[in-house]
Write a protein that holds these residues in place. Structure first.
Motif, short mmCIF file in Angstrom:
data_model
loop_
_atom_site.label_atom_id
_atom_site.label_comp_id
_atom_site.label_asym_id
_atom_site.label_seq_id
_atom_site.Cartn_x
_atom_site.Cartn_y
_atom_site.Cartn_z
N ASP A 211 22.64 -9.65 -0.85
CA ASP A 211 23.69 -10.65 -0.95
C ASP A 211 24.85 -10.20 -1.83
O ASP A 211 25.72 -11.00 -2.16
N GLY A 212 24.86 -8.93 -2.24
CA GLY A 212 25.97 -8.39 -3.02
C GLY A 212 25.72 -8.39 -4.51
O GLY A 212 26.50 -7.78 -5.27
N ARG A 213 24.67 -9.04 -4.99
CA ARG A 213 24.36 -9.01 -6.43
C ARG A 213 23.81 -7.64 -6.81
O ARG A 213 23.25 -6.92 -5.99
N LEU A 214 23.95 -7.30 -8.09
CA LEU A 214 23.42 -6.03 -8.57
C LEU A 214 21.90 -6.08 -8.58
O LEU A 214 21.30 -7.08 -8.99
N LEU B 255 24.77 2.36 -15.13
CA LEU B 255 23.58 3.06 -15.58
C LEU B 255 23.40 3.03 -17.09
O LEU B 255 22.53 3.75 -17.61
N THR B 256 24.19 2.26 -17.79
CA THR B 256 24.03 2.13 -19.24
C THR B 256 23.16 0.91 -19.53
O THR B 256 23.47 -0.20 -19.11
N ILE C 175 19.12 -1.80 -16.29
CA ILE C 175 20.25 -1.08 -15.71
C ILE C 175 20.40 -1.55 -14.27
O ILE C 175 19.51 -2.19 -13.72
N ALA C 176 21.54 -1.22 -13.65
CA ALA C 176 21.76 -1.51 -12.24
C ALA C 176 21.50 -0.25 -11.44
O ALA C 176 22.10 0.80 -11.70
N ILE C 177 20.59 -0.33 -10.47
CA ILE C 177 20.25 0.84 -9.66
C ILE C 177 20.84 0.74 -8.26
O ILE C 177 20.77 1.71 -7.50
N MET D 32 15.18 -7.43 -0.87
CA MET D 32 15.71 -6.27 -0.15
C MET D 32 16.92 -5.71 -0.90
O MET D 32 17.87 -6.44 -1.19
N THR D 33 16.88 -4.41 -1.22
CA THR D 33 17.93 -3.77 -2.00
C THR D 33 18.24 -2.40 -1.40
O THR D 33 17.55 -1.91 -0.50
N ARG D 34 19.27 -1.76 -1.94
CA ARG D 34 19.58 -0.37 -1.60
C ARG D 34 20.14 0.33 -2.82
O ARG D 34 20.98 -0.23 -3.55
N VAL D 35 19.69 1.56 -3.05
CA VAL D 35 20.14 2.34 -4.20
C VAL D 35 21.59 2.75 -4.00
O VAL D 35 22.05 2.94 -2.86
N PHE D 36 22.31 2.89 -5.10
CA PHE D 36 23.69 3.35 -5.03
C PHE D 36 23.79 4.66 -4.25
O PHE D 36 22.92 5.53 -4.35
N ARG D 37 24.85 4.82 -3.49
CA ARG D 37 25.04 5.98 -2.64
C ARG D 37 25.23 7.24 -3.48
O ARG D 37 25.87 7.22 -4.54
#
Length: 767
Positions: free
Chosen positions: A367-370, A352-353, A360-362, A614-619
């Motif tokens: 496929d496992g990429r950020l 998150l920096t 930033i990475a959300i 297609m993505t998913r936000v950090f848990r």
């Protein structure tokens, strides 16, 4: 056509070099004497003081290099012979130059030229190159004398006939699919293996037909499709194609490869497939997935549908099929054994920096990429983002993740929650500003507009045409959650209030980019009716990021599809993992109830630059109705704030705009002036008349002018723009009014008929 293509058995005699043996021996002897003398000269010459000798040796090398450079333009045999002849001269000249540059007399200064001369004596390159050049020059004449073409050379009478080659030619000629083309240059590397290469030749002046593809060739020779390869001939035109038929090699590849390629060719790219012309260029089969590289045929644009591909590849759940394309000619299709986003980790401070690129990475991509999202673009400036999702889609977790990233990255967070603070309770007290309710959202926008005016005035005074991060102001991002509750046509708010809010949003979208003020909308729909019948919000988000989670309406999905390039289908996100396949059909047939899988909260289409992924936000783990992990990340850094001057402007404008917004939301423009205000205004008028009489009589000093009076006075000399009026009445000065108050006063004066709009942002007195 090369010399290697001609079989020796087809020619009665070897080609003549054009040099008699005696002449060749004499030339070689003379050449070797010159090389020997040159070696001695190079070994001794650098240690003398003969400047003309030094110049001649270096000039010989330089001239040879220039000659080679000119030969590279022509290529062919001339370049080959020139290189052969140049090696001795370049070698000796190089040794001479190295000896001149080195101090003293080292042993290698004698050994190097002697070795170079000895190698040249053995090779005799000039004499040999003359023979090669002559042989290549006479080869076409020799073949023509035999009465044959270069492409097909008939075997000599005493040579045994190649039965396999004759059979190949006969099969090719007998097929109607090959047309008028012929098969030439047939070659087998191993006589015991049926694999061969050849060249497909079209009639003179014609191209090889497009219909003559790998499938057609495989049918001609009755071999697997994977055994056929067609490619352009290097350096040739469309009238010929290189052909490779390798049934033996294809059989050794393995049954798994045949199954994948055969399945794709028959059910996807074939004439009866779901996507004809979408060819399988390459693939890899991993433990948990199959990844296919797709290349569209030359006359087609890439087109890949998740549902159709799932049906063609016999995948029960279309959510296990992921598609990425460039929108033109290529794409990647990934088929998973189980959904890759079921299990996902929590965010870290490093994620998150903000980096130097403003991103930033959300979360993670499939496929496992950020999955990265920009808070700021170094080239464009501040951005406009749009986050859409139904309740339970993970939108609040994403917003809190972004707010934590802003605090960790030194970005000022201005938040307004139209749901009275219930949507983002963790943000209260942990950001620079948190407004609760719809009226607070309007007041927040007014205060942010005042900060924008302040920055605009300072920038204009200093001649700044753009925003620089942190110099002198920090980046500000306004997060407006549940925006549909304010702008929707059926929202419980007066039309004047919606119009006022939409106008401020439009203004911030136009000017905020260059002033370091970004804006982020979050809601449940992006339909125009839910955004105040304005397409500006949606169109502005195309420069930033669109996060499309699970939504309830099909209209929103269609609107989101319009924001993409159209190459990838934006399909609905189900509520549970595994709910998009055939599990419900199986349950209906068996009569057994199927338990739901894990919820898909946080899964979304991340649309950036028209490209969806297609993505998913950090848990985020929820405990006692809050998210302690995200709260800890937010509190890991101090709360970034505006500069002291901007803070004063923001607070004052917010305090003035909040009661106005509350009245405007309930009763519209007419309700912003109540009876008490009218009485106070009448009393002010009476007092002004009394003071005027007293001043006329010389008994009292003149009273201070009101804001309305100062605005009218600023327009005495003619029409002015809004920013000029603000500057004239003292906006941004100590004790001066806020820009929002000036804008409200201008609107009221125009509604009362005291002012007219002479143009866009231009005001004047009535004539």
């Amino acid at each position: 056509m090369t010399a290697e293509t001609v079989q020796p058995a087809a020619l009665p005699d070897a080609p003549s070099t054009g040099l008699t043996p005696r002449t060749a021996r004499r030339l070689a002897a003379a050449e070797r004497v010159l090389y020997g003398a040159g070696g001695v000269l190079v070994a001794v010459g650098p240690h003398t003081d003969l400047l003309p000798l030094h110049a001649a040796a270096l000039a010989a090398g330089a001239g040879t290099l220039v000659h080679l450079w000119r030969r590279t333009r022509s290529g062919g045999t001339g370049l080959l012979t020139a290189c052969c002849r140049a090696l001795p001269v370049l070698g000796l000249s190089g040794c001479y130059a190295a000896a001149l540059a080195a101090p003293g007399a080292a042993w290698w200064e004698v050994v190097a030229p002697v070795a170079t001369a000895a190698a040249s004596v053995i090779a005799a390159p000039v004499t040999r190159s003359l023979g090669i050049e002559q042989a290549v020059a006479e080869l076409p004449e020799l073949v023509a004398a035999q009465g044959t073409e270069l492409d097909v050379i008939a075997p000599a009478e005493d040579a045994p006939a190649d039965v396999y080659e004759a059979g190949i030619r006969q099969m090719w000629a007998a097929s109607s699919a090959t047309g008028d083309t012929t098969l030439t240059d047939i070659h087998r590397a191993d006589p015991d293996v049926p694999d061969f290469t050849a060249v497909v030749l079209a009639p003179v002046g014609e191209a090889v037909p497009r219909s003559l593809d790998e499938r057609t060739v495989a049918a001609v020779f009755d071999v697997p499709l994977a055994a056929v390869t067609l490619a352009p001939v290097k350096g040739g035109g469309p009238g010929r194609q290189a052909l490779r038929v390798t049934p033996a090699a294809a059989a050794e590849t393995g049954q798994d490869d045949d199954e994948v390629r055969t399945l794709w060719d028959e059910r996807v790219s074939g004439p009866s497939g779901v996507h004809p012309g979408m060819l399988l260029a390459d693939y890899r089969l991993e433990e948990d997935r199959l990844v296919v590289l797709v290349q569209a045929d030359e006359d087609r644009m890439v087109e890949l549908s998740r549902n159709r591909l799932a049906r063609a590849l016999r995948v029960d759940d279309p959510e296990l099929v992921m598609v990425e394309t460039d929108g033109l000619a290529s794409g990647v299709v990934t088929v998973y054994r189980e959904h890759p986003l079921v299990h996902i980790r929590e965010a870290t401070r490093q994620d998150l920096t903000m980096g130097t690129d403003g991103r930033i990475a959300i979360g993670l991509r499939h496929d496992g990429r950020l999955a990265r999202m920009p808070l700021y673009d170094p080239e464009l400036g501040a951005l406009t983002d749009l986050l859409v999702g139904a309740p339970g889609s993970g939108k609040s977790v994403l917003l809190l993740t972004l707010l934590a990233a802003e605090r960790l990255s030194g970005v000022v967070s201005v938040v307004a929650d139209a749901q009275d603070g219930m949507s983002l309770p963790e943000a209260e007290g942990r950001v620079f500003h948190f407004g609760k309710g719809r009226a607070a959202m309007g007041a927040t926008l007014a205060a942010l507009g005042a900060v924008a005016d302040y920055r605009e005035q300072v920038s204009a005074a200093n001649g700044w045409g753009s925003f620089t991060l942190g110099d002198p102001w920090p980046l500000v991002i306004a997060t407006l959650d549940e925006i549909n509750r304010v702008l929707a046509t059926d929202a419980d708010a007066h039309q004047d209030f919606r119009k006022w809010v939409a106008g401020m949003i439009s203004r911030l979208q136009l000017t905020g980019r260059k002033l370091g003020i970004g804006i982020r909308f979050a809601g449940q729909s992006i339909h125009l009716a839910d955004l105040g019948d304005s397409d500006k919000i949606r169109s502005g988000a195309r420069q930033g990021t669109v996060w499309l989670g699970r939504v309830n309406g099909s209209m929103t999905r269609r609107m989101a599809t319009d924001m993409t390039s159209g190459a990838v289908e934006v399909t609905p996100i189900p509520r549970y993992f595994g709910a998009g396949g055939s599990s419900e059909v199986a349950a209906a047939w068996s009569g057994e109830e199927t338990p739901p899988g894990p919820v898909t909260a946080g899964c979304a289409w991340l649309i950036q630059g028209g490209h969806p992924s297609m993505t998913r936000v950090f848990r985020a783990v929820k405990e006692r109705r809050t998210y302690p992990g995200l709260v800890a990340l937010m509190e890991a850094a101090p709360i970034p704030g505006l500069t002291p001057e901007e803070t004063d402007v923001f607070r004052q404008a917010y305090a003035e705009a909040l009661p106005y917004a509350e009245a405007l939301m309930v009763g519209g423009e007419a309700a912003t002036i109540d009876k008490a205000a009218l009485v106070a205004e009448l009393e002010t008028v009476v007092d002004a008349l009394e003071n005027h009489r007293a001043v006329t009589a010389g008994k009292a000093p003149a009273p201070a002018l009101t804001l309305r009076d100062r605005i009218m006075a600023a327009l005495v000399d003619g029409p002015r723009r809004t920013r000029e009026i603000r500057q004239a009445v003292g906006v941004g000065t100590d004790g001066g009014p806020a820009s929002g108050s000036v804008d409200n006063a201008l609107s009221k004066l125009a509604d009362e008929g005291h002012l007219i709009r002479a143009g866009h942002g231009i005001w004047s007195r009535p004539q």
